[in-house]
Structures are given as C-alpha cells and as structure tokens.
Write a protein that holds these residues in place. Structure first.
Motif, short mmCIF file in Angstrom:
data_model
loop_
_atom_site.label_atom_id
_atom_site.label_comp_id
_atom_site.label_asym_id
_atom_site.label_seq_id
_atom_site.Cartn_x
_atom_site.Cartn_y
_atom_site.Cartn_z
N PHE A 296 0.85 -1.19 0.00
CA PHE A 296 0.00 0.00 0.00
C PHE A 296 0.89 1.24 0.00
O PHE A 296 2.04 1.19 0.43
N GLY A 297 0.30 2.37 -0.44
CA GLY A 297 1.01 3.64 -0.35
C GLY A 297 0.83 4.23 1.04
O GLY A 297 0.60 3.52 2.02
N GLU B 78 -9.75 0.62 -0.11
CA GLU B 78 -9.98 1.04 -1.50
C GLU B 78 -9.66 2.52 -1.73
O GLU B 78 -9.49 2.95 -2.86
N ARG C 170 -6.98 4.02 -0.26
CA ARG C 170 -5.56 4.25 0.02
C ARG C 170 -4.80 4.65 -1.25
O ARG C 170 -5.03 4.08 -2.32
N LYS D 53 -1.96 4.61 -4.04
CA LYS D 53 -1.18 3.48 -4.55
C LYS D 53 0.28 3.63 -4.14
O LYS D 53 0.77 4.74 -3.95
N HIS E 141 0.77 -8.52 -10.59
CA HIS E 141 -0.01 -7.36 -10.18
C HIS E 141 0.96 -6.35 -9.58
O HIS E 141 1.90 -6.75 -8.90
N ARG E 142 0.72 -5.04 -9.82
CA ARG E 142 1.71 -4.06 -9.38
C ARG E 142 1.81 -3.97 -7.87
O ARG E 142 2.78 -3.44 -7.33
N ARG E 143 0.78 -4.47 -7.13
CA ARG E 143 0.84 -4.36 -5.67
C ARG E 143 1.07 -5.69 -4.97
O ARG E 143 1.13 -5.74 -3.75
N THR F 182 -7.97 -6.43 -0.05
CA THR F 182 -6.81 -5.62 -0.41
C THR F 182 -7.21 -4.23 -0.90
O THR F 182 -6.37 -3.37 -1.11
N ASP G 136 -8.36 -3.68 -3.80
CA ASP G 136 -8.21 -3.66 -5.25
C ASP G 136 -9.04 -4.79 -5.84
O ASP G 136 -8.82 -5.96 -5.52
#
Lengths: 366, 268
Positions: free
Chosen positions: A88-89, A98, A100, A102, A127-129, A214, A216
């Motif tokens: 998470f950012g 949802e 938060r 990125k 996935h980027r996260r 998550t 996402d």
C-alpha cells in the motif's frame, strides 16, 4: 447487519444456526456445545496471528509504504525469509483500503526498509501491488523484527489500533496467520470445557490464514491466495475415528474447511502432514470431510460467504442474510457467529477411510 | 503466488551454527521437546537453559538486557535468545510471538524471572508501593500473561501426545511468612496459589503445572537479599536446575501418558 467495531467478544454474542434441510434458529453463542452431539469433532485453526503490517520506505523513491505480508509457502519456523505481500502507499488502516493511495511502481530488486527489517522485492506476482519479498537476516533477526515493528493487519471498521492479544484466539499456537482465524473467537476455555463435558472432542490444525481484502478488485478476486497448513497426527486420527463412529466433523472457520478438504482431495482421507491449500471452495464443491461449519457473520460477496455455498443452497443463504440483517447480527471478525450444518446428501465415505488408514499413518511419520 | 523459499546464505549460516541442532543424549523423554525459560541469562535460569540444552531440548530464553542475551546465545549452542521484560504488558505478546515463531510451538514453559521488589530486604511497612507493584508485575502478572499467551500451544502439545508442563519457580517464602521478605514472599505466595488454580482448571486439558521450591541458591537475587550469607552453604544453581529438569521430565512423561490414555479411550 452492523459491523462489530472492537474485540469484546463474548458477552451477549449470538449464534445463527442453519439445520440440515435449511431451518434457521437463533441461539446465544454460549449454547454452541449444546447444539453439537456427543461424538462430534470440533476442529479449530490454532494459528496465532502475525503482526503482518510493516510500515517503512521504498528505498528507490524514498516514499512511505505499508507492506502487508500475505502468504508463505511453508510453515517451517526456520524459513521466514520469503513471503508474498500486498503493498500500500501512504496512510494506514483508518482509511478504507480502497481509498488508500497506490504505492510507487515496484520493480524486482528494489530495496525496502521496514523499521529494523530490510528486504528486497524478489519479483512482482502478476499485479503491481502483489510482490514476492525476501527479508535479510537470520530467522532470529526476522522474528525479532516482526515482533518489535509489525502491527496487526486491520481495517477501518475498527478505529482503535488492535494489539496482538486482540487477535490471538485462545487456541493460538504457531504464529503463521496473516489475519486472525476469527471464527475461533467463538471459543474460550469455558466453551472448550463445556464441549469436553458434552462428549464433543476438540482437535486443531494450523492454517496460515491470509488476507481478507486488499482494496483492489483485481487482487480481491484472487483471494484467498495459496495458504500453507499443517495437520497433526492426533487430528488426522481424530477425524478418522469420528467418521468411523458416524460423528460429525465441525470446522471452526473457513480456513479449517479449506485445509481439511484440500488434505482429503486425493482419496477422501485426511492424512497428517503439511500441505498448501490452493483450491477455492464454493457452490460447485463436493465436501468430503466437513459436515458443519462455525463461522463469523460475513457479508455476501466475500470469499467467506462464497464458501458457505458448499454447505447450503443459495435460497437458504439468502434467507440467512435476511435473518442476520433483521436480527441485527454483528459482522466482521469480532462479531456474532453462525453454525451451518450441511444439507447436501452424500454417499457413505467409510469405505475409502478404511482403505487409506495405513498410508495415513505412514505419511504422518514421513 | 509463488514466493521463492530457497534457503539464503544467512539462513544456512544460522543452521550451520546449530540454531536447531541438538546432540542426541541418552536422557529420557525431554529430547526434542521445546522449552521457554524466562530470566535465562543468570542464576537458576541460565543453569536451566544449559541443563535443558544438554538434554536435547530446543530452548528459547528471555531476559531484559541485550548484551547478556547475546552472551548467553554465544555460550549455549543452539539456545534462542529473546530480549524482553516479563513485567511489561507490552513485551509479553512480542515475547510469545518470538518463542512460538522460533520453536514452532512450546511444550515446556518455565517462569523463572523473579525480583525481590525493593533493592534490599525491607519491613513490609517500609516497603514502597512501587516496589511491591514491581514484585507483583514480575513474579505474578508476567507469568500469568505469558502462560495465557502460550496456553493454546501447550494444550496442543498435550493433545498431540508430547506432554505439556508449566513450571513456576517458587520459594519457601511462598509458604512461610519471613519478616522483611514481604513483597517477594507475598508475590511468590500468589504465584504458588495461581499455579494450583491453573492445575485445577487445566488438568482435563492434560497440561501439568508445578511450582517447586528450588531451595536457597547462590544467585544474584540471594546476594541482594542477604549479602553476608555464606555462599558455600547455598545450593549451586546447576544442582537445582538438574533437579527441576528431572521433575519436568517426570511431569512430561505423565502428561504424555495421560493424553495417550485419552486417545486410546476413544479409539475403537
């Protein structure tokens, strides 16, 4: 349904019961043992919850990140360098996941510093996260770093920060769960004593319960991720004895259903040993071991809720949702409970159990 | 999801130095068991860490000061050291996490860490409330919290036939009202009584609870209390550790037998 917003668990907790055939009853949760029969076996997940939320810095950009550990391929205490994790950012649990920000773009080889822990992004997992992460250091340094710096993963419906003791069930043992196996909050030592005096046996397995959300949609659709589990020999034998005597196997929590059914997927018997649960359980699943489930009251659309479709038909589940709503059951991990007894008729299973008893014991030693 | 779980150089170095290697010995049933010891860097606690390791037990120990923990880790091969203070509420779960994480579970818990309370023996009426509180926090509340945190794992050990034992180190001051030992004696009496209640309530779970008096030993606590005592008249901690390990061994065997009997009673 209303969200339970804190960890006071036992006073006045409710239990919605779905009987075979679909009749719905309402009980105080303290009546659980009276609703089970002598000879039944209650199987709970004894995983203790890790402080799996780690705040720190993404070294290449200098930006704040939160790493939520999400999975591990093994439960071996000495192999704690490698995890999968969701990143998470900035921000924390007080913000809905949802909403938060990125995290920065992550690349294999990136260094992250998480308090006293440091680690490398091994690679992205489609996935980027979602990343594979490898911690530096010895198991002792990693356990100490997690203990000192990690916080329990939590969500915005509980506003006060949770402590580890809020998230360990009374049966908690190996610290391998990423989120609490919260169905187990239905049990305390009073309940365990009352089950024992009723002639209901209790056994445990260890299942590394993963993240429930998550924020996402693409990632949430992949939940639950693969989860490692370990079934002790005593539990394997207890399941076998119970089925021989036509007792019922009552799983406390979706993680227990997933572990037992995964273990039984080969031939219907539940061998002792370690495994990696990769399957999802839902409407199409033919349950081989579990006859009833104790679970939290979860909203439809969650993977917890989806799993219940293996126990009862959709019409019954719709009635359950309606009853939970109108009786004001409290949802989420610290909320009320449901006991769902399986409706679907099944063929006798005792033959395959007897045939595999010997290999089961042999597997356990190996 | 496919995290690579290959062993890193650091992890292989740790196992090469014997992180979990145990020399097989001809001792009885303690070999391969998992034990946690509080106050494990001095006196009876250190002697227990050494004794249990020599009997093939996987040991995690806790103590407050990092240099002493590091020293003991270097000295006792394979012992897992944890820095923490049992008297602090916020330390207990991180401690339990590291114990369970490192050992994978626990079969034996030894609540050994102990404090006199005041810096020297005092009449109860001269004892500061804060010193009394410290004695209760270290000698009673800490063991209560740590036992509670590890109870799930201990119960699993009992169910799975390995046996489970909690040993709370007691004292003759728990039973006899010695003048000037007020904070210590009252806290040890509470610990002793708590142990008996645990035993009463958890016997059916197969967990054994002991609170033996190891005798007057030549330790830092004794020197603080009675600086002029003749050390040669006191028991050596190693001797007490051997006796306690024997008591644990017997209790583990009985606990394991009991759970075996339960398993057989329900088997066809």
């Amino acid at each position: 349904m209303i969200a339970a917003t804190g960890p006071s668990r036992h006073v006045g907790a409710k239990l919605l019961v779905v009987r075979p055939g679909g009749r719905i009853e309402h009980w105080p949760r303290s009546a659980l043992s009276a609703l089970l029969r002598p000879g039944d076996l209650v199987v709970a997940n004894d995983a203790a919850t890790l402080p799996a939320s780690l705040f720190g810095t993404h070294v290449p950009t200098g930006r704040a990140i939160e790493v939520r550990l999400a999975g591990r391929r093994t439960l071996d205490p000495d192999r704690v360098n490698d995890f999968s994790a969701v990143v998470f950012g900035a921000g924390d649990f007080r913000m809905r996941t949802e909403d938060r920000p990125k995290p920065p773009m992550l690349t294999a080889g990136d260094r992250v510093v998480l308090g006293p822990l440091s680690a490398t992004v091994s690679r992205l997992l489609n996935h980027r996260r979602l990343i594979a992460i490898r911690f530096d250091g010895s198991p002792r340094e990693i356990w100490e770093g997690l203990a000192r710096h990690g916080k329990p993963i939590q969500y915005s419906h509980v506003q006060a920060p949770l402590a580890l003791w809020d998230l360990w069930t009374v049966l908690a043992g190996p610290p391998v769960a990423f989120e609490a196996p919260s169905a187990g909050f239905a049990l305390n030592w009073t309940a365990l004593a009352s089950l024992a005096s009723r002639g209901v046996r209790v056994a445990t397995l260890t299942h590394a319960a993963g993240l429930s959300s998550t924020g996402d949609p693409a990632l949430d659709a992949r939940l639950p991720l693969d989860e490692a589990y370990q079934i002790p020999l005593a539990t394997s034998r207890a399941v076998r004895d119970t089925r021989r005597r036509r007792g019922r196997v009552v799983a406390v929590g979706t993680t227990v259903v997933r572990a037992l059914e995964h273990a039984a997927s080969l031939d219907g018997a539940v061998p002792a040993g370690e495994g990696l649960a990769t399957q999802t359980i839902g409407a199409g699943t033919r349950l081989q071991v579990v006859d009833a489930i104790v679970s939290g009251a979860h909203e439809s659309g969650t993977s917890h809720h989806e799993l219940l479709r293996a126990f009862v038909d959709d019409a019954t589940l719709t009635r359950v949702d309606h009853e939970l709503e109108s009786w004001r059951y409290r949802t989420h991990e610290f909320g009320d409970s449901i006991l769902v007894e399986r409706t679907v008729a099944d063929e006798p299973r005792s033959l395959s159990v007897r045939q595999t008893a010997t290999t089961e014991d042999a597997n356990a030693i190996g | 999801m496919d995290a690579n779980d290959g062993t890193t150089p650091a992890a292989s170095a740790a196992s090469a130095t014997g992180q979990h290697d145990v020399t097989p010995q001809a001792y009885g049933c303690l070999h391969g068991r998992r034990a946690a010891v509080t106050g494990g860097t001095a006196g009876l606690g250190l002697a227990l860490v050494r004794e249990l390791r020599s009997r093939g037990v996987h040991v995690a120990f806790v103590a407050r000061r990092r240099p002493a923990v590091e020293h003991t880790v270097r000295e006792v091969t394979g012992a897992h050291g944890i820095v923490g203070d049992v008297s602090k509420q916020e330390d207990v779960y991180p401690m339990a996490l590291q114990i369970l994480g490192a050992l994978g579970g626990v079969d034996i818990l030894i609540n050994n860490a102990s404090t006199l309370g005041p810096r020297q023996l005092e009449l109860l009426a001269d004892t500061e409330c804060e010193d009394f509180e410290r004695a209760l926090a270290t000698n009673v509340l800490g063991p209560f919290r740590l036992t509670k945190a590890l109870l799930g794992s201990l119960a699993a050990s009992a169910r799975e036939g390995r046996g489970a034992v909690v040993l709370n180190v007691s004292s003759d001051a728990a039973l006899t009202p010695y003048a000037r030992w007020g904070a210590y004696g009252a806290s040890k009496a509470a610990l002793h009584h708590m142990t008996r209640i645990w035993a009463e309530e958890l016997e059916s779970q197969g967990i054994r609870f002991l609170s033996p008096d190891p005798g007057d030993m030549d330790t830092a606590l004794h020197r603080t209390a009675l600086p002029d005592a003749d050390a040669s008249m006191l028991k050596r901690p190693e001797v007490a550790a051997r006796e306690l390990a024997d008591a644990i061994e017997m209790a583990i065997a009985r606990s394991a037998e009991a759970s075996q009997a339960v398993a057989e009673a329900v088997a066809p």
